[in-house]
Design a protein around this motif. Structure first.
Motif, short mmCIF file in Angstrom:
data_model
loop_
_atom_site.label_atom_id
_atom_site.label_comp_id
_atom_site.label_asym_id
_atom_site.label_seq_id
_atom_site.Cartn_x
_atom_site.Cartn_y
_atom_site.Cartn_z
N CYS A 70 -17.95 -11.85 -7.87
CA CYS A 70 -18.10 -13.29 -8.45
C CYS A 70 -17.00 -13.81 -9.38
O CYS A 70 -17.03 -14.58 -10.41
CB CYS A 70 -19.62 -13.56 -9.16
SG CYS A 70 -20.96 -13.35 -7.65
N PRO A 72 -15.33 -13.83 -12.93
CA PRO A 72 -15.90 -13.44 -14.12
C PRO A 72 -17.24 -14.15 -14.17
O PRO A 72 -17.93 -14.04 -15.11
CB PRO A 72 -15.11 -14.61 -14.71
CG PRO A 72 -14.60 -15.59 -13.91
CD PRO A 72 -14.42 -14.98 -12.62
N ASN A 73 -17.64 -14.63 -13.09
CA ASN A 73 -19.35 -15.22 -13.26
C ASN A 73 -20.18 -13.96 -12.91
O ASN A 73 -19.91 -13.02 -12.11
CB ASN A 73 -19.57 -16.23 -12.34
CG ASN A 73 -18.76 -17.56 -12.64
OD1 ASN A 73 -18.40 -17.74 -13.93
ND2 ASN A 73 -18.13 -18.23 -11.67
N ARG A 74 -21.43 -13.91 -13.41
CA ARG A 74 -22.48 -13.20 -13.00
C ARG A 74 -23.09 -13.49 -11.66
O ARG A 74 -22.95 -14.52 -11.13
CB ARG A 74 -23.62 -13.06 -14.16
CG ARG A 74 -24.43 -14.30 -13.90
CD ARG A 74 -25.60 -14.11 -14.89
NE ARG A 74 -26.44 -15.02 -14.79
CZ ARG A 74 -26.56 -16.17 -15.82
NH1 ARG A 74 -25.79 -16.48 -16.65
NH2 ARG A 74 -27.69 -17.27 -15.66
N LEU A 75 -23.82 -12.51 -11.03
CA LEU A 75 -24.31 -12.43 -9.78
C LEU A 75 -25.95 -12.82 -10.07
O LEU A 75 -26.40 -12.25 -10.82
CB LEU A 75 -24.26 -11.37 -8.87
CG LEU A 75 -25.21 -11.39 -7.54
CD1 LEU A 75 -24.06 -12.16 -6.76
CD2 LEU A 75 -25.17 -10.05 -7.01
N ASP A 76 -26.51 -14.00 -9.46
CA ASP A 76 -27.85 -14.21 -9.45
C ASP A 76 -28.75 -13.56 -8.27
O ASP A 76 -28.24 -14.10 -7.34
CB ASP A 76 -28.02 -15.72 -9.86
CG ASP A 76 -27.63 -16.22 -11.17
OD1 ASP A 76 -27.37 -15.40 -12.13
OD2 ASP A 76 -27.05 -17.30 -11.37
N ARG A 98 -26.62 -15.16 -5.25
CA ARG A 98 -25.22 -15.95 -5.28
C ARG A 98 -24.73 -16.03 -6.77
O ARG A 98 -25.37 -15.39 -7.55
CB ARG A 98 -25.65 -17.47 -4.79
CG ARG A 98 -26.39 -18.15 -5.71
CD ARG A 98 -26.65 -19.70 -5.33
NE ARG A 98 -27.34 -20.18 -6.52
CZ ARG A 98 -28.28 -21.16 -6.27
NH1 ARG A 98 -28.22 -21.87 -4.93
NH2 ARG A 98 -28.77 -22.02 -7.11
N CYS A 99 -23.34 -16.21 -6.72
CA CYS A 99 -22.71 -16.27 -7.84
C CYS A 99 -23.03 -17.34 -8.79
O CYS A 99 -23.43 -18.64 -8.47
CB CYS A 99 -21.12 -16.45 -7.61
SG CYS A 99 -20.42 -14.95 -6.89
N HIS A 100 -23.25 -16.87 -10.07
CA HIS A 100 -23.87 -18.27 -10.97
C HIS A 100 -22.85 -19.27 -11.08
O HIS A 100 -21.59 -18.88 -11.22
CB HIS A 100 -24.16 -17.39 -12.31
CG HIS A 100 -24.46 -18.31 -13.38
ND1 HIS A 100 -25.78 -18.81 -13.44
CD2 HIS A 100 -24.19 -19.09 -14.28
CE1 HIS A 100 -26.15 -19.62 -14.47
NE2 HIS A 100 -24.93 -19.84 -14.97
N THR A 101 -23.29 -20.25 -11.27
CA THR A 101 -22.48 -21.68 -11.55
C THR A 101 -23.40 -22.52 -12.13
O THR A 101 -24.64 -22.73 -11.78
CB THR A 101 -21.66 -22.19 -10.29
OG1 THR A 101 -20.95 -23.29 -10.74
CG2 THR A 101 -22.64 -22.84 -9.26
N GLU A 102 -22.73 -23.51 -13.12
CA GLU A 102 -23.42 -24.43 -13.67
C GLU A 102 -23.38 -25.85 -12.70
O GLU A 102 -24.47 -26.68 -12.99
CB GLU A 102 -22.96 -24.91 -14.80
CG GLU A 102 -22.95 -23.73 -16.06
CD GLU A 102 -24.35 -23.22 -16.26
OE1 GLU A 102 -25.21 -24.01 -16.25
OE2 GLU A 102 -24.43 -22.13 -16.69
N PRO A 106 -23.07 -22.62 -4.95
CA PRO A 106 -22.21 -21.70 -4.19
C PRO A 106 -22.94 -21.03 -3.16
O PRO A 106 -24.20 -21.17 -2.87
CB PRO A 106 -22.19 -20.43 -5.28
CG PRO A 106 -23.27 -20.94 -6.18
CD PRO A 106 -23.55 -22.39 -6.26
#
Length: 194
Positions: A70, A72-76, A98-102, A106
């Motif tokens: 992911c 720099p993003n965290r994995l949710d 999935r990878c975290h996104t605002e 994803p």
């Protein structure tokens, strides 16, 4: 003293104390026999192994390390469910990640987790049902009766905005012949209420 027919001698009559002592002695012998085994006796029955596996808790989806980068993003972990998928009597966990996104949607990954082989440490990824590289999102996810069912959302072309999937596929995965086999569900069955 002369005995007549039908009369017992006093020492041959069974009393309650006699039966109680006999029962206690037999119980002690049976308990000792069940504990004493030859030193090389290591075999267990399948039923005992299945009972131990069922007693162990299902793997924790949040404690596993997934093969997803992911950046720099965290994995949710967006969803998870447990069930005995391979018929060994012990529960596995299926996780949707999935990878975290605002913004945007994803792609998802779907993984089967098992307890670590040594029995200690983090759960291990035993199978990948859906890799994020397939560019699908998951909705309507469920595990029932050894079957993993999900609705996969995707895009027909790169021109379709990533917010609005235009493809929908209902699939299931089931353990057969030592591996997970994917098949499509009939369009009318769906995973709603699964």
């Amino acid at each position: 003293m002369q005995l007549t027919a039908g009369q017992d001698l006093p020492h041959t009559r069974a009393r309650a104390l006699h039966w109680l002592a006999t029962a206690a002695a037999l119980a002690a012998v049976a308990a000792t026999a069940s504990l004493v085994q030859p030193p090389d006796a290591t075999a267990t029955t399948a039923g005992a192994a299945n009972a131990r596996a069922a007693a162990a808790p299902a793997p924790d989806a949040r404690a596993a390390a997934y093969p997803v980068d992911c950046g720099p993003n965290r994995l949710d972990v967006v969803d998870s469910a447990t069930g005995d998928l391979d018929g060994d009597g012990g529960p596995e966990t299926v996780a949707v990640v999935r990878c975290h996104t605002e913004t945007g949607t994803p792609p998802s990954g779907v993984y089967v987790l098992a307890r670590p082989k040594a029995g200690q440490g983090a759960p291990r990824v035993a199978a990948t049902l859906l890799a994020p590289a397939r560019q699908r999102s998951v909705e309507g996810f469920a595990v029932r009766g050894g079957v993993v069912a999900a609705t996969l959302l995707g895009y027909s072309t790169t021109d379709v905005p990533r917010c609005c999937p235009d493809e929908r596929e209902q699939v299931k995965w089931q353990w057969k012949g030592g591996k997970f086999v994917q098949s499509e569900l009939p369009a009318s069955s769906g995973t709603e209420g699964v």
